[in-house]
Each structure stands twice: as C-alpha cells, then as structure tokens.
Write an enzyme that holds these catalytic residues in place. Structure first.
Site, PDB file in Angstrom:
ATOM      1  N   THR A  25     -12.313 -37.180  46.897  1.00 37.10           N
ATOM      2  CA  THR A  25     -12.960 -36.414  47.968  1.00 37.10           C
ATOM      3  C   THR A  25     -14.012 -35.474  47.417  1.00 37.10           C
ATOM      4  O   THR A  25     -15.031 -35.239  48.043  1.00 37.10           O
ATOM      5  CB  THR A  25     -11.914 -35.600  48.736  1.00 37.10           C
ATOM      6  OG1 THR A  25     -11.046 -34.973  47.799  1.00 37.10           O
ATOM      7  CG2 THR A  25     -11.104 -36.482  49.625  1.00 37.10           C
ATOM      8  N   THR A  26     -13.759 -34.923  46.227  1.00 34.66           N
ATOM      9  CA  THR A  26     -14.752 -34.021  45.633  1.00 34.66           C
ATOM     10  C   THR A  26     -15.912 -34.831  45.084  1.00 34.66           C
ATOM     11  O   THR A  26     -17.078 -34.492  45.297  1.00 34.66           O
ATOM     12  CB  THR A  26     -14.120 -33.196  44.501  1.00 34.66           C
ATOM     13  OG1 THR A  26     -12.894 -32.655  44.972  1.00 34.66           O
ATOM     14  CG2 THR A  26     -15.021 -32.068  44.090  1.00 34.66           C
ATOM     15  N   ASP A  52      -2.265 -37.513  47.348  1.00 34.83           N
ATOM     16  CA  ASP A  52      -3.438 -38.205  46.805  1.00 34.83           C
ATOM     17  C   ASP A  52      -3.003 -39.345  45.898  1.00 34.83           C
ATOM     18  O   ASP A  52      -3.502 -40.462  45.990  1.00 34.83           O
ATOM     19  CB  ASP A  52      -4.315 -37.234  45.994  1.00 34.83           C
ATOM     20  CG  ASP A  52      -5.220 -36.418  46.907  1.00 34.83           C
ATOM     21  OD1 ASP A  52      -5.045 -36.527  48.123  1.00 34.83           O
ATOM     22  OD2 ASP A  52      -6.075 -35.687  46.404  1.00 34.83           O
ATOM     23  N   ASP A  69      -8.224 -29.665  46.370  1.00 40.71           N
ATOM     24  CA  ASP A  69      -8.437 -30.959  47.004  1.00 40.71           C
ATOM     25  C   ASP A  69      -9.697 -30.840  47.864  1.00 40.71           C
ATOM     26  O   ASP A  69      -9.723 -30.095  48.832  1.00 40.71           O
ATOM     27  CB  ASP A  69      -7.214 -31.295  47.867  1.00 40.71           C
ATOM     28  CG  ASP A  69      -7.385 -32.606  48.602  1.00 40.71           C
ATOM     29  OD1 ASP A  69      -7.990 -33.517  48.022  1.00 40.71           O
ATOM     30  OD2 ASP A  69      -6.921 -32.708  49.742  1.00 40.71           O
TER      31      ASP A  69
END
Length: 527
Positions: A94-95, A387, A61
């Site tokens: 997020t990445t 998520d 994550d």
C-alpha cells in the site's frame, strides 16, 4: 456584454498550469507523507482522531494512514483510493503504490516544465509500464510443483512482508504462524476462517496458532463445562421475552393478578420455544442475542450448553466453521443445518476464560491468538498479520515469486532504460522518467535506513548491468547484497498490482487541466 464568470459566486476554477501544479503538489505531498514508512527501517505514524475519545492508533500500514486523512486536494484523493484498492486486492504494497505514483508525477512535472505535452508523457508511461511488466514476467520464479520449495518461498514472503512491520523482531515466529494458517486454507483466499483474537498481556512472542475456533465468551453458570461430539444450533433470536419489560410496554390491567397472568403466558411461550429448540437434538445452543435466566435454566436442565450474546462476526464465522447455518425459526427441525464439532471446552488465555471448539467441520479453520503489551500494539500486530495473510493467500493461488529489496524495481528500470534508448521522439524522455521513478523505491528504502542512497543505487545499477544479477539493498549491513542468499522474496502479484495501479493513477492525475470547485450550498436559516 462580456461574461466574466460562468460559475456561481464562490465557485472557483483553476486552469491549465495552475490546476496541474495543484494536482502535482497534492499528490507529492501525500507520497512524501507515507514515504518514511517504506521498507524494513520505515518509521510509524501516530494517528489521533478528532472525534470523541480521541482514539490513537500507531501504524505504518500505508492504507491505514491514508484512510484516516481528511484531504481536500482532489489528486491526493486519487492516491488514497489506489492505496485502498491495493489493500483490498492484495493486502500489501500500500505504501509502495503511493510512493511510486508520487514519483511518477514528480518526474512528469519536470517534463511538463520543459513543454512536453501531458499526452506524450502518458503514452510514454504506458509503454514503459508494459515493458516493466514484461521484465518482471521474464524473471519470476515458480515453485508450485515442489511442495517443499513452495513452503520455503511462502516463509520468505511472509518474513519479507513482516520485516517492515511491528512484528519484525519475531518475524520468524509470525511467518510460521501465517504460513501454517494459510496452508490450512488449501488454496482458498477466504480469510474468514482464520480468526484473530487479541488479548492484552504477555509479549508478542507469546502469540500462538490454535486449530479450531475460539469464541470470546464465558460458559454460563450451572452449565456443562465440556461437551464431546457437539451438535450446535447457531441462532439469532430473542430469548429474553419471559418477563414483561416495564419500559415501553403499555398494558391496562385491573389487578396485579392480571400482570402475573400475562407473565405466566409469556413464560409458557418461552418454554414452548425452548422445547422446540431442544427438539433439534442438540447439545449446544449459541445465540446472538441475550438469553434470560429462565430459558437458561431450561437449557441447563436439558444438559444443553447455552451461550448468549456471541459477537456478530464471531457467530457468522462460527456457523461457517462448524458447517451450520444461522437459524431464526425453529418450527421444522429437519430444514435447519446444525453445526458439529468434536469437543467444546473452556480454556484460559491470560486471565480471560474463552470457549474453545476443536475438531470442527471446516478443517481449514484456525484461530490466531495475539498477545501483546497494549491494545495499540495488538491492533498494529493484527494489521501486520493481516497483510501477511492476504499476501500469502494470494501467493498460494498465483505462485509466482520475485526477489525483494529493491531488486524488482532495478530490473524494471534497466529494461525501461533500454526501451527509452530505442524509442524516437519526445516519448523517450517520458520513458526515461519512468525508469527514474522506479528507482525511487530502492532509494527510499535506503534513505529510510539512513544509508547513502545515491551511492547504493549507483552500485546497484552497476550490478544489474551484469546478466542475471540478484543484487538488492541489504538494509541490515547497509550494502548491496544477494537477495537470493538473504532469502528476501516478494509475491509477483503484489509487485504487478503496485506497478499497474501507480501508472494508472499518475496517468489520471496528468490528464487534469482544470479543477472546478463547486460553490458550497447555503444552509437556510430554519427558525
């Protein structure tokens, strides 16, 4: 007399090119670090803390990885921040947001090298971002009005989100769990009422969704094991004052009888308190603090189930779910809001006993029980599920959906390229650079899967020049595939957040032309 140095000794400054280089390098290093975790075939990182206990977490994550890094480089910190914001705002992507910002800066670096002014690049990027956002808006699908189709959309989104996580093996199972849980919320984005309990043992496949609320406590000795139509008083109050605690108490007495007297008085006080609590007409008392044997006896005699030391988050959530409020004084029962549920009973999960509240006031409450081989697996499963839950709850509010698998990036890139052709002047270079940066996301997804990204991306671009193409990267077969048939969907809100945050972060780092580091404060010798 010439002033050599404006700053105190040890303060450093880097100007112009050097400052920019430092920013670019830092930001790109961060982007490269999380790049390998992107996409369905992304790898995990092991994070080991330097603190006591050397805790290890295994995760892919983006936000979790970046949160745990200690970074000196100011530009890298900006990227860490955007991934945090992305995590708080929409929960996923997020990445992607860090990778996109990193690529925007990598392209900007080339432009700065050929003497294009950063402000020109910024205004080009702005135009490109607007154009990309419009391109997405033109392509969104919205099935809000058709409940069946919308549920299918949610399932697809959940499976896409989970496919890059540890849960990808059982993604259908978990997608169903997540969609069921979110559908119960009936449109609220408050994930408080979905509780996740982690119990080692079994395999991930044994995880299940349970309506109602599960409290990770045992029922005390000599207490009713099952209560129907419970009236629950949730409290945060000290129930351990029926003995004189020897430590820290200073009482001067002239004989042991006096001590007994004091104890008796304390006991009376406790008894009064318990009677006040019983007067609320309850049959279940839950306290955040300890309950000693004496009050517990009194409760058991009155047929009231007393649960002590309920964990902190648990108790707030319990009050919320049962529709009660946490009480700390018991003088006027009429002003206290009691919680209600139809049945309280003890259940077993693995080898632990837990207390199960079913038929609670808040219909949307449910508990997801995760099982797994070890705590690390469970922690990562919880992050992945979180998520998915975030994305789903956002999608219920904003029901616009896009296809996934690098398709949105290619759509945006194509539109941005066309804008670059129409734009006169140096900005055109910046706009073109933006489109290259967008294509980096599908490129990375392909690279991580060990595919030939250059070949795939050129095929994708050719596909996208046809009208209304649905092509994206099918990582499983390693070719260009139809995203609609494969059922790979993403939430529009996530993509939009990625696009806007990454552009803003890149812009912020591009504006830097000087880095000033303060001199560290000296510690005085305190002797």
């Amino acid at each position: 007399m010439a002033v050599d140095n404006l700053f105190k000794d040890e303060a450093t400054e880097e100007k112009g090119e050097r400052a920019r280089m430092a920013s670019f390098i830092g930001a790109m290093a961060i982007a490269d670090l999380v790049k390998t975790t992107l996409g369905p075939k992304g790898m995990d990182k092991i994070l080991q803390s330097t603190g006591r206990g050397r805790n290890i977490s295994v995760t892919n994550d983006g936000a979790t990885i970046l949160k745990s890094l200690h970074i000196d480089n100011p530009a890298a910190k900006v990227l860490v921040d955007i991934s945090k914001v992305q995590d708080d705002e929409v929960g996923d992507g997020t990445t992607s947001v860090v990778v996109l910002a990193g690529e925007l800066l990598r392209e900007a670096e080339k432009l700065v090298a050929v003497k294009i002014h950063p402000m020109t690049i910024i205004s080009g990027y702005r135009m490109a971002a607007e154009c990309a956002q419009k391109a997405l808006l033109n392509k969104v699908m919205d099935n809000k009005d058709d409940a069946e189709k919308f549920k299918v959309d949610l399932m697809k989104i959940a499976m896409t989100t989970l496919s890059s996580k540890i849960l990808s093996q059982d993604k259908e199972h978990f997608a169903t769990l997540a969609v069921d849980a979110v559908m119960r919320l009936k449109g609220s984005t408050n994930l408080e009422s979905i509780q996740i309990i982690k119990k080692p043992g079994g395999s991930l496949r044994d995880s299940f969704l349970d309506e109602g609320f599960i409290l990770d406590k045992k029922i005390g000795i000599g207490q009713p094991k099952r209560i129907e139509n419970a009236n629950i008083l949730v409290a945060n109050t000290a129930m351990d004052t029926d003995k004189v605690k020897i430590y820290g108490a200073r009482v001067r007495v002239d004989s042991m009888a006096r001590v007994a007297q004091i104890e008796g008085a304390e006991k009376e006080k406790m008894k009064e308190k318990v009677q006040k609590i019983i007067a609320h007409g309850i049959n279940c008392f839950i306290n955040r603090q300890l309950i000693y044997n004496f009050p517990e006896e009194l409760f058991a005699d009155a047929g009231i189930l007393a649960i002590e030391h309920a964990d902190f988050d648990g108790i707030e959530r319990l009050a919320l779910v049962t529709g009660g409020e946490i009480a700390s004084t018991f003088d006027n029962p009429e002003s206290v809001k009691l919680g209600h549920c139809k049945l309280i009973e003890e259940i077993m999960i693995g080898e632990d006993k837990l207390i199960h509240f079913s038929g609670v006031e808040m219909g949307q409450a449910c508990t997801i029980v995760l099982r797994g081989a070890s705590n690390h697996v469970l922690d990562e499963a919880e992050r992945s599920l979180h998520d998915a839950l975030c994305v789903l709850s956002q999608t219920v509010v904003d029901s616009r959906v896009l296809l996934g698998g690098g398709w949105p990036e290619m759509v945006m890139a194509k539109e941005v390229d066309e804008l670059a052709r129409k734009t006169p002047g140096k900005k055109a270079h910046a706009i073109e650079a933006f489109s290259k940066a967008l294509q980096a996301i599908p490129t990375t997804i392909a690279d991580n899967a060990g595919l030939d990204s250059a070949e795939l991306i050129s095929q994708l671009r050719a596909e996208h020049h046809k009208e209304g193409s649905k092509a994206g990267i099918d990582v499983i077969t390693g070719a260009v595939g139809d995203m609609e048939k494969l059922g790979i969907s993403e939430a529009f809100k996530v993509k939009q957040a990625v696009l806007l945050s990454a552009t803003e972060a890149a812009e912020m780092i591009l504006r830097v032309d000087e880095i000033i580091t303060c001199a560290p404060r000296r510690r005085e010798d305190r002797m």
